[in-house]
Design a protein around this motif. Structure first.
Motif, PDB file in Angstrom:
ATOM      1  N   ASN A 158      53.660  42.371  53.110  1.00 56.55           N
ATOM      2  CA  ASN A 158      52.973  41.337  53.874  1.00 56.55           C
ATOM      3  C   ASN A 158      53.688  41.108  55.213  1.00 56.55           C
ATOM      4  O   ASN A 158      53.050  41.052  56.269  1.00 56.55           O
ATOM      5  CB  ASN A 158      52.913  40.054  53.056  1.00 56.55           C
ATOM      6  CG  ASN A 158      52.122  38.970  53.729  1.00 56.55           C
ATOM      7  OD1 ASN A 158      51.152  39.221  54.435  1.00 56.55           O
ATOM      8  ND2 ASN A 158      52.521  37.737  53.493  1.00 56.55           N
ATOM      9  N   TYR A 159      54.987  40.992  55.156  1.00 58.48           N
ATOM     10  CA  TYR A 159      55.788  40.796  56.377  1.00 58.48           C
ATOM     11  C   TYR A 159      55.610  41.973  57.333  1.00 58.48           C
ATOM     12  O   TYR A 159      55.402  41.781  58.531  1.00 58.48           O
ATOM     13  CB  TYR A 159      57.262  40.621  56.002  1.00 58.48           C
ATOM     14  CG  TYR A 159      58.160  40.505  57.215  1.00 58.48           C
ATOM     15  CD1 TYR A 159      58.340  39.282  57.841  1.00 58.48           C
ATOM     16  CD2 TYR A 159      58.808  41.620  57.730  1.00 58.48           C
ATOM     17  CE1 TYR A 159      59.155  39.171  58.972  1.00 58.48           C
ATOM     18  CE2 TYR A 159      59.623  41.522  58.854  1.00 58.48           C
ATOM     19  CZ  TYR A 159      59.789  40.292  59.462  1.00 58.48           C
ATOM     20  OH  TYR A 159      60.582  40.190  60.580  1.00 58.48           O
ATOM     21  N   MET A 208      45.044  43.074  56.898  1.00 55.26           N
ATOM     22  CA  MET A 208      45.308  41.970  55.977  1.00 55.26           C
ATOM     23  C   MET A 208      44.226  41.871  54.910  1.00 55.26           C
ATOM     24  O   MET A 208      44.529  41.596  53.745  1.00 55.26           O
ATOM     25  CB  MET A 208      45.434  40.642  56.738  1.00 55.26           C
ATOM     26  CG  MET A 208      46.746  40.490  57.489  1.00 55.26           C
ATOM     27  SD  MET A 208      48.234  40.703  56.461  1.00 55.26           S
ATOM     28  CE  MET A 208      48.065  39.365  55.298  1.00 55.26           C
ATOM     29  N   LEU A 223      44.945  43.757  62.857  1.00 56.41           N
ATOM     30  CA  LEU A 223      45.632  42.886  61.899  1.00 56.41           C
ATOM     31  C   LEU A 223      44.676  42.334  60.843  1.00 56.41           C
ATOM     32  O   LEU A 223      44.977  42.376  59.648  1.00 56.41           O
ATOM     33  CB  LEU A 223      46.348  41.744  62.619  1.00 56.41           C
ATOM     34  CG  LEU A 223      47.121  40.767  61.737  1.00 56.41           C
ATOM     35  CD1 LEU A 223      48.214  41.488  60.951  1.00 56.41           C
ATOM     36  CD2 LEU A 223      47.724  39.654  62.585  1.00 56.41           C
ATOM     37  N   GLN A 247      52.147  41.956  59.027  1.00 58.56           N
ATOM     38  CA  GLN A 247      52.017  40.894  60.020  1.00 58.56           C
ATOM     39  C   GLN A 247      52.873  41.121  61.256  1.00 58.56           C
ATOM     40  O   GLN A 247      52.562  40.608  62.324  1.00 58.56           O
ATOM     41  CB  GLN A 247      52.345  39.543  59.388  1.00 58.56           C
ATOM     42  CG  GLN A 247      51.297  39.117  58.388  1.00 58.56           C
ATOM     43  CD  GLN A 247      51.514  37.717  57.890  1.00 58.56           C
ATOM     44  OE1 GLN A 247      52.090  36.875  58.570  1.00 58.56           O
ATOM     45  NE2 GLN A 247      51.049  37.439  56.691  1.00 58.56           N
ATOM     46  N   ASN A 248      53.938  41.891  61.120  1.00 55.96           N
ATOM     47  CA  ASN A 248      54.844  42.072  62.250  1.00 55.96           C
ATOM     48  C   ASN A 248      54.763  43.437  62.915  1.00 55.96           C
ATOM     49  O   ASN A 248      55.445  43.656  63.917  1.00 55.96           O
ATOM     50  CB  ASN A 248      56.282  41.780  61.813  1.00 55.96           C
ATOM     51  CG  ASN A 248      56.482  40.308  61.583  1.00 55.96           C
ATOM     52  OD1 ASN A 248      56.567  39.534  62.514  1.00 55.96           O
ATOM     53  ND2 ASN A 248      56.511  39.904  60.323  1.00 55.96           N
TER      54      ASN A 248
END
Length: 110
Positions: A50-51, A66, A62, A54-55
């Motif tokens: 997840n990190y 997601m 995105l 998102q980064n």
């Protein structure tokens, strides 16, 4: 290095956070999930992925990434142990964000 006044203030502040229901719930759920090492490992993989998404994902991709990620982990998140932990963790993260914003708002720091 903190002077003694700041050191005492930080200690008081940290203890205040530890005494919140949000933090206590997070710690309870963390200990509960650690009782099942396999689930705990999968939760850590979920958090890591997840990190990373998102980064590292470009803004225009995105949302799509997601959505795919959430579909992939949908069944996993149905596990009450997992869901309860992730909800408690999110609540604690939001608390810490609010604290950070409140501190920044009160200081003249550009």
């Amino acid at each position: 290095m903190l002077d003694s006044h700041m050191d005492a203030a930080v200690e008081w502040f940290v203890n205040s956070i530890k005494n919140t229901e949000t933090y206590r719930r997070y710690r309870y759920q963390l200990e509960k999930i650690k009782e099942d090492p396999e689930v705990y490992e999968k939760v850590n993989e979920f958090r890591r992925r997840n990190y990373e998404i998102q980064n590292t994902a470009q803004v225009d991709e995105l949302f799509e990434k997601m959505e795919a990620f959430e579909r992939e982990y949908e069944k996993f998140r149905e596990n009450p142990l997992v869901n309860d932990f992730l909800r408690a963790e999110l609540a604690f993260c939001r608390l810490m964000q609010e604290v950070d914003i409140a501190i920044a708002d009160e200081l003249d720091f550009e």
